[in-house]
Design a protein around this motif. Structure first.
Motif: not given
Length: 147
Positions: A27-33, A38-54, A102-104
């Motif tokens: 959240x400080x050095x690196x955010x979820x975006x 070449x990753x857009x914010x929409x790409x980011x959300x689509x991938x992070x949403x694959x993790x139930x913990x997100x 994208x890793x969890x």
């Protein structure tokens, strides 16, 4: 370093592997975006949403990228892993390091799950690492699976 085999490369007696660099989402050095590769914010959300913990973090991430989240005691660690280069792989093998994962990481069982992103590759290629704890403190990884 993470080693894997590939049927696209010519036969070799040597292990094929690659070196990965990483970013821990804090959240400080690196955010979820991502903001690169070449990753857009929409790409980011689509991938992070694959993790139930997100899911519990989703509304705050959409609001500010997760900058206001305190993830220090969250039971999962979110990361991005970027392949830097291959080891023991010829130039003509057909593999690419253009994308990233994208890793969890689960703090409770040591498992690592990831999804590969490259706009020129098949979407949501999955990475699964299961840990073993053979009477030692911490986690070790004796097997993995790429899908």
């Amino acid at each position: 370093m993470w080693y894997y085999g590939s049927t696209k490369c010519s036969f070799s007696e040597h292990s094929r592997g690659n070196f990965l660099g990483g970013e821990i989402i804090d959240g400080k050095n690196y955010t979820f975006y991502t903001g690169k590769w070449e990753a857009t914010p929409d790409d980011d959300i689509r991938h992070w949403c694959k993790f139930p913990s997100f899911a519990p973090l989703m509304s705050q991430v959409e609001a500010d990228g997760g900058k206001s989240l305190d993830l220090s005691s969250y039971p999962f660690v979110f990361m991005r892993w970027k392949e830097q280069n291959f080891v023991n792989v010829g130039n003509d093998c057909g593999l690419t390091i253009a994308g990233f994962y994208y890793v969890c990481f689960s703090c409770s069982d040591g498992s690592i799950n990831g999804f590969y992103y490259d706009p020129n590759s098949s979407p949501f290629q999955k990475l699964e690492l299961k840990s073993t704890n053979e009477g030692h403190l911490g986690f070790t990884f004796s097997s993995y699976q790429l899908q």
